[in-house]
Design a protein around this motif. Structure first.
Motif, PDB file in Angstrom:
ATOM      1  N   LYS A   9      -5.630 -88.905 122.502  1.00 55.39           N
ATOM      2  CA  LYS A   9      -4.606 -87.983 122.016  1.00 55.39           C
ATOM      3  C   LYS A   9      -5.074 -87.360 120.703  1.00 55.39           C
ATOM      4  CE  LYS A   9      -0.911 -88.169 124.779  1.00 55.39           C
ATOM      5  NZ  LYS A   9      -0.323 -86.975 125.413  1.00 55.39           N
ATOM      6  N   ARG A 264      11.386 -87.412 128.970  1.00 57.62           N
ATOM      7  CA  ARG A 264      10.067 -88.042 128.847  1.00 57.62           C
ATOM      8  C   ARG A 264      10.280 -89.538 128.678  1.00 57.62           C
ATOM      9  NH1 ARG A 264       7.088 -83.828 130.666  1.00 57.62           N
ATOM     10  NH2 ARG A 264       7.064 -82.051 129.222  1.00 57.62           N
ATOM     11  N   CYS A 270       4.693 -87.234 126.474  1.00 53.37           N
ATOM     12  CA  CYS A 270       4.959 -85.903 125.898  1.00 53.37           C
ATOM     13  C   CYS A 270       3.696 -85.052 125.875  1.00 53.37           C
ATOM     14  CB  CYS A 270       5.495 -86.042 124.472  1.00 53.37           C
ATOM     15  SG  CYS A 270       7.108 -86.839 124.350  1.00 53.37           S
ATOM     16  N   ASN A 271       3.887 -83.731 125.978  1.00 54.81           N
ATOM     17  CA  ASN A 271       2.741 -82.837 125.840  1.00 54.81           C
ATOM     18  C   ASN A 271       2.460 -82.582 124.358  1.00 54.81           C
ATOM     19  OD1 ASN A 271       4.494 -80.729 124.941  1.00 54.81           O
ATOM     20  ND2 ASN A 271       4.846 -80.063 127.059  1.00 54.81           N
ATOM     21  N   ASP A 272       1.386 -81.868 124.082  1.00 52.89           N
ATOM     22  CA  ASP A 272       0.949 -81.678 122.700  1.00 52.89           C
ATOM     23  C   ASP A 272       1.994 -80.931 121.878  1.00 52.89           C
ATOM     24  OD1 ASP A 272      -1.437 -82.204 120.952  1.00 52.89           O
ATOM     25  OD2 ASP A 272      -1.265 -80.047 120.618  1.00 52.89           O
ATOM     26  N   GLU A 274       5.245 -80.962 122.281  1.00 47.99           N
ATOM     27  CA  GLU A 274       6.352 -81.874 121.985  1.00 47.99           C
ATOM     28  C   GLU A 274       5.974 -82.894 120.920  1.00 47.99           C
ATOM     29  OE1 GLU A 274       8.403 -81.761 126.436  1.00 47.99           O
ATOM     30  OE2 GLU A 274       6.722 -83.120 126.000  1.00 47.99           O
TER      31      GLU A 274
END
Length: 359
Positions: A9, A264, A270-272, A274
């Motif tokens: 991440k 989520r 979560c995506n980047d 978020e």
């Protein structure tokens, strides 16, 4: 022993590195940051460590509570010169982090209530007992001895979130069934170390509150629909499709939740965009509390994510419970709250939203 990896991440585009270092007493220290950490450690001593406590089941409440007598001897409000969460200085007091500098650090708690090697407790007849197996980490946000989730800056909060996701992955893989990153802040909450930090508990037994939340989501409760219905009326701020809001069912005066608008299971889900929004909201909510209460606000904050393997319906939130109901006025959890679980809320959620928007 030392090793460096790159976290999967990134959050914000730049790489995040983790250095694993085995302390002299056997505990693992992990250093996270945007730069590779390669400094040499300073000398360390090796003390004997307690390895967790025991669990006893409350026969009337259905709860498993942890008993850890060794925690009575944990560090209590040391002077700035004896700050155990500061970087170590050659010739100075030994701290938990035997390096002269770092960005963000996570290490195994010296006074752990939960431990992977916790021993089997003695039997107590009809009272069920278990070893308190799991994990307890300390999360040090910054080398500076003062500050908070707002003052450490947006990029450090992104490093923090990436580090928490890394620990979720590791603790789930190690057999923990629930992982709770949290922060206690302020004397009113009982904080004994004022260096900006949080903690992570890894539970073998999913706590009753989180069991009930998982059951509610599995039975059809839709937090995304609640948010769509009540925002922006109950909203405080938004970023990256993540909102900070006062729940209509808040139990604490000025209670605030942060959640993605789309369901989520946890921050790992979560995506980047978020995750960047989450990083912004953690700082924004902290800033607003301090402004509202005109002091460093006493709060209890925790990440409420899905238990291991139970994320199909769970909606991740970060929940802030303030221990103040006005500047200088503590919200005490007294007899009714403690004995029944029924909270008396002194500030209506509708008033709380307005006050938090105005600061």
């Amino acid at each position: 022993m030392s090793d460096t990896i790159i976290l999967p991440k990134t959050i914000g585009g730049a790489r995040i590195y983790r250095r694993d270092f085995r302390k002299a007493d056997g505990r693992m220290l992990r250093l996270y940051g945007r730069s590779v950490h390669s400094a040499d450690p300073l000398p360390q001593s090796a003390d004997d460590l307690a390895q967790g406590g025991e669990l006893r089941r409350h026969p009337l409440r259905g709860e498993w509570n942890v008993y850890a007598a060794h925690r009575q001897n944990r560090t209590f409000k040391p002077s700035a010169a004896d700050d155990p969460l500061a970087p170590s200085v050659a010739g100075g007091p030994e701290t938990e982090i035997p390096f002269s500098d770092f960005e963000l650090a996570i290490f195994e708690n010296k006074f752990a209530a939960f431990h992977p090697s916790a021993a089997n407790p003695a039997t107590l007849g009809e009272i069920a007992t278990k070893p308190a197996r799991g994990a307890c980490d300390v999360v040090v946000y910054d080398p500076a001895g003062t500050g908070n989730l707002a003052s450490i800056g947006a990029d450090r909060r992104k490093v923090l979130i990436a580090a928490l996701i890394d620990r979720y992955d590791a603790l789930f893989a190690a057999g923990c069934n629930y992982v709770l990153p949290f922060e206690n802040r302020g004397d009113e909450v009982g904080v004994t170390l004022h260096h900006p930090h949080g903690q992570i508990y890894g539970f073998e037994e999913v706590p009753l509150v989180q069991q009930r939340a998982a059951q509610a989501f599995a039975s059809g409760y839709d937090l995304a629909a609640e948010m769509a219905c009540t925002l922006p009326e109950y909203g405080i701020a938004e970023a990256g499709n993540v909102a900070a809001f006062v729940p209509r069912f808040a139990r604490f005066p000025y209670e605030v939740w942060i959640a993605p608008k789309i369901r989520r299971a946890g921050p790992w889900d979560c995506n980047d965009e978020e995750l960047e929004g989450l990083a912004e909201m953690l700082g924004e909510v902290t800033r607003r509390y301090d402004a509202l209460f005109q002091q460093p606000a006493a709060t209890m904050m925790a990440f409420h994510a899905a238990p291991r393997g139970d994320g199909e319906n769970f909606h991740f939130t970060v929940q802030f419970y303030p221990l103040l109901r006005a500047p200088g006025r503590v919200k005490y959890l007294a007899s009714v709250e403690q004995h029944t679980g029924v909270f008396t809320v002194d500030v209506m959620p509708e008033s709380a939203v307005q006050a938090l928007r105005e600061v």
